[in-house]
Enzyme design. Structure first.
Site, PDB file in Angstrom:
ATOM      1  N   LYS A  22       0.841  -1.216   0.000  1.00 43.82           N
ATOM      2  CA  LYS A  22       0.000   0.000   0.000  1.00 43.82           C
ATOM      3  C   LYS A  22       0.869   1.256   0.000  1.00 43.82           C
ATOM      4  O   LYS A  22       0.643   2.176  -0.780  1.00 43.82           O
ATOM      5  CB  LYS A  22      -0.902  -0.002   1.238  1.00 43.82           C
ATOM      6  CG  LYS A  22      -1.598   1.319   1.499  1.00 43.82           C
ATOM      7  CD  LYS A  22      -2.499   1.273   2.699  1.00 43.82           C
ATOM      8  CE  LYS A  22      -1.830   1.585   4.015  1.00 43.82           C
ATOM      9  NZ  LYS A  22      -1.505   3.009   4.233  1.00 43.82           N
ATOM     10  N   ASN A  23       1.844   1.278   0.883  1.00 38.52           N
ATOM     11  CA  ASN A  23       2.612   2.515   1.062  1.00 38.52           C
ATOM     12  C   ASN A  23       3.592   2.788  -0.079  1.00 38.52           C
ATOM     13  O   ASN A  23       4.129   3.892  -0.169  1.00 38.52           O
ATOM     14  CB  ASN A  23       3.346   2.493   2.409  1.00 38.52           C
ATOM     15  CG  ASN A  23       2.391   2.681   3.564  1.00 38.52           C
ATOM     16  OD1 ASN A  23       1.200   2.920   3.358  1.00 38.52           O
ATOM     17  ND2 ASN A  23       2.904   2.576   4.779  1.00 38.52           N
ATOM     18  N   CYS A 117      -6.079   8.303   9.188  1.00 39.06           N
ATOM     19  CA  CYS A 117      -6.298   7.559  10.430  1.00 39.06           C
ATOM     20  C   CYS A 117      -6.275   8.508  11.622  1.00 39.06           C
ATOM     21  O   CYS A 117      -5.564   9.509  11.626  1.00 39.06           O
ATOM     22  CB  CYS A 117      -5.184   6.543  10.623  1.00 39.06           C
ATOM     23  SG  CYS A 117      -5.369   5.051   9.666  1.00 39.06           S
ATOM     24  N   ARG A 122      -1.285  15.133  12.391  1.00 38.73           N
ATOM     25  CA  ARG A 122      -0.339  14.762  11.344  1.00 38.73           C
ATOM     26  C   ARG A 122      -0.189  15.938  10.397  1.00 38.73           C
ATOM     27  O   ARG A 122      -0.765  15.976   9.324  1.00 38.73           O
ATOM     28  CB  ARG A 122      -0.828  13.501  10.616  1.00 38.73           C
ATOM     29  CG  ARG A 122      -0.943  12.334  11.555  1.00 38.73           C
ATOM     30  CD  ARG A 122      -1.554  11.136  10.885  1.00 38.73           C
ATOM     31  NE  ARG A 122      -0.608  10.361  10.112  1.00 38.73           N
ATOM     32  CZ  ARG A 122      -0.940   9.297   9.395  1.00 38.73           C
ATOM     33  NH1 ARG A 122      -2.177   8.902   9.337  1.00 38.73           N
ATOM     34  NH2 ARG A 122      -0.016   8.636   8.722  1.00 38.73           N
ATOM     35  N   ASP A 306       3.884   1.037  12.296  1.00 41.22           N
ATOM     36  CA  ASP A 306       2.772   0.301  11.692  1.00 41.22           C
ATOM     37  C   ASP A 306       2.672  -1.143  12.188  1.00 41.22           C
ATOM     38  O   ASP A 306       1.742  -1.860  11.816  1.00 41.22           O
ATOM     39  CB  ASP A 306       2.899   0.305  10.154  1.00 41.22           C
ATOM     40  CG  ASP A 306       2.495   1.646   9.557  1.00 41.22           C
ATOM     41  OD1 ASP A 306       1.947   2.494  10.287  1.00 41.22           O
ATOM     42  OD2 ASP A 306       2.741   1.852   8.347  1.00 41.22           O
ATOM     43  N   ARG A 398      -8.739  -0.631   4.384  1.00 42.95           N
ATOM     44  CA  ARG A 398      -7.873   0.405   3.802  1.00 42.95           C
ATOM     45  C   ARG A 398      -6.494  -0.161   3.476  1.00 42.95           C
ATOM     46  O   ARG A 398      -5.831   0.322   2.556  1.00 42.95           O
ATOM     47  CB  ARG A 398      -7.690   1.563   4.791  1.00 42.95           C
ATOM     48  CG  ARG A 398      -8.923   2.395   4.999  1.00 42.95           C
ATOM     49  CD  ARG A 398      -8.645   3.560   5.901  1.00 42.95           C
ATOM     50  NE  ARG A 398      -7.598   4.408   5.335  1.00 42.95           N
ATOM     51  CZ  ARG A 398      -7.225   5.573   5.825  1.00 42.95           C
ATOM     52  NH1 ARG A 398      -7.816   6.043   6.905  1.00 42.95           N
ATOM     53  NH2 ARG A 398      -6.274   6.268   5.251  1.00 42.95           N
TER      54      ARG A 398
END
Ligand code: UD1
Length: 419
Positions: A22-23, A117, A122, A306, A398
């Site tokens: 994903k990242n 999230c 952030r 994570d 997600r």
């Protein structure tokens, strides 16, 4: 929103294949905007966040076509809009990654301050400070960031903190500038190296991606290319913990063990057996009650934030007291209250959580409030006695593709129900 019904207390056994990252997918999809021609991106995971990013690209006028289940053709030649819509950007912080490419392609970007999230404030100040070193002007009004540049130039960018997103955004912008940019105290995450490999294929000259100093010499005209995204090291790490927390034995395929060294070392400290079976195959087994450990999350190559929540689930069952310190995000313990509903004993003191291991967790109704917290609750449910209902599964969707079907193949009893 769906929920998961989990009947736990069964050791997982078998083999699981890790999907695309994903990242890495999110920045690489935005980097396609920089091309003068279409790109084809393979191994794109089927995730809610990826769908959000593709919708953001489409909202800017870009043509997005699905080539097959995991591949997209992205044609940026019709890119026309510099404004990204609030309802998409607020869903996912990573959509702010369009800003660097938009400034490069259209000379300006107007984007709402991002959501994402619920894991602490952030901000995007590091992105903006980096842009300003390259000639970008920024103003903020009514919850929007407006950034524009009459002429871009190379520069020296120092990041106060090695932010992953800021490094990626600045790297993308610098890749289109025909002067040298040096990013120091850059994030070293493997996904940055993956983005850089794609940008290099498009024509940028990038040295040092994956280290804390990246030197970029860009090209005004970057060309679309074909690229296969790396696999997801956090998904891999999550399945490693799934094996350990259930006292099972699972082979995880498709991850370079070097990229999750900090996770594997911690797992070994808890008593798990980690066997490297090949370049991208690891066997994890757990034959004893986990031992307590101390964990501090850090930017890569440190222990990933994570993976913090998933490890907390494991340490809830350890034979003693563990301490987990979260240094990357300021409010990433939302799973604590939910784990306590399952019988965990955890005390949070500022940025640290003291976890007093218990003999067993018991199923309960719990709610996922963010992606990794959701994964942690699924793992706790797999280990717990009786039934666990995990609400808020869209958070898990997600970032984990088909997590329940992968777990079922390993013998878990997990069903997706409509909430
Ligand atoms: C990325 C990952 C996310 C991971 C995180 C840290 C993606 C899509 N997401 O998120 O899964 O948890 O890295 O490894 O790749 N910060 C500032 N100012 C900024 C930018 C960041 O203060 O301009 C702070 C953040 O508030 C946070 C810390 O820096 O406390 C780390 O954030 P960052 O590395 O930017 O994370 P993301 O790129 O958002």
């Amino acid at each position: 929103m769906d929920k998961f019904l989990i009947k736990g207390h069964k050791p997982l056994r078998g083999l699981v294949e890790v999907g695309g990252s994903k990242n890495a997918a999110l920045p690489i999809l935005t980097a396609t905007l920089l091309g003068d021609s279409p790109s084809i991106i393979h191994n794109v995971p089927d995730l809610l966040d990826v769908q959000t990013m593709l919708s953001v690209l489409a909202s800017l006028g870009v043509k997005v076509d699905k080539v097959d289940a995991r591949s997209y053709r992205i044609d940026p030649t019709l890119l026309s809009k510099a404004e990204a819509p609030y309802e998409l950007i607020r869903k996912m912080r990573a959509s702010f990654l369009v800003v660097g490419p938009l400034i490069s392609c259209l000379g300006r970007a107007q984007v709402p301050l991002p959501g994402g999230c619920a894991i602490g404030s952030r901000p995007v100040d590091l992105h903006l400070k980096g842009f300003s070193q390259l000639g970008v002007k920024v103003s903020m009004h009514s919850g929007y960031v407006e950034a524009w540049a009459e002429s871009l130039h190379g520069g020296q960018v120092y990041l106060d903190f090695p932010s992953v997103g800021a490094t990626e955004n600045i790297l993308m912008l610098a890749s289109s500038i025909e002067e040298e940019t040096v990013i120091t105290n850059a994030a070293r995450e493997p996904e940055i190296a993956d983005l850089s490999r794609f940008l290099s294929l498009m024509g940028a000259d990038i040295q040092g991606a994956g280290t804390d100093t990246i030197v970029v010499r860009g090209k005004k005209k970057l060309l679309g290319n074909e690229y296969t995204i790396m696999n997801d090291r956090i998904e891999a790490g999550t399945f490693c913990v799934a094996a350990a927390i259930t006292g099972g034995e699972v082979e995880i395929r498709g991850v370079d063990s070097f990229l999750i060294l900090s996770v594997l070392n911690k797992l070994e400290e808890t008593g798990a057996r980690v066997t490297k079976l090949g370049n991208d195959r690891i066997l994890i087994s757990m034959l004893e009650q986990p031992r307590p450990v101390t964990i501090k999350t850090m930017p890569y190559p440190g222990f990933p934030t994570d993976m913090q929540a998933q490890f907390m689930s494991l340490l809830c069952l350890a034979d003693g007291v563990s301490v987990i310190t979260e240094t990357v995000f300021e409010n990433r313990f939302a799973h604590v209250g939910e784990l306590e509903r399952m019988g965990a004993q955890i005390q949070v003191e500022g940025r640290s959580a003291v976890v007093l291991g218990v003999e067993k967790l018991t199923g309960a109704e719990v709610r996922a409030t963010d992606l990794r917290a959701g994964a942690a609750l699924v793992l706790a449910g797999l280990a717990a006695e009786m039934e666990t209902l995990v609400y808020g599964v869209s958070h898990i969707d997600r970032g984990y593709e088909g997590i329940e079907s992968k777990l079922k193949k390993l013998g878990a009893s997990i069903e997706r129900l409509a909430e």
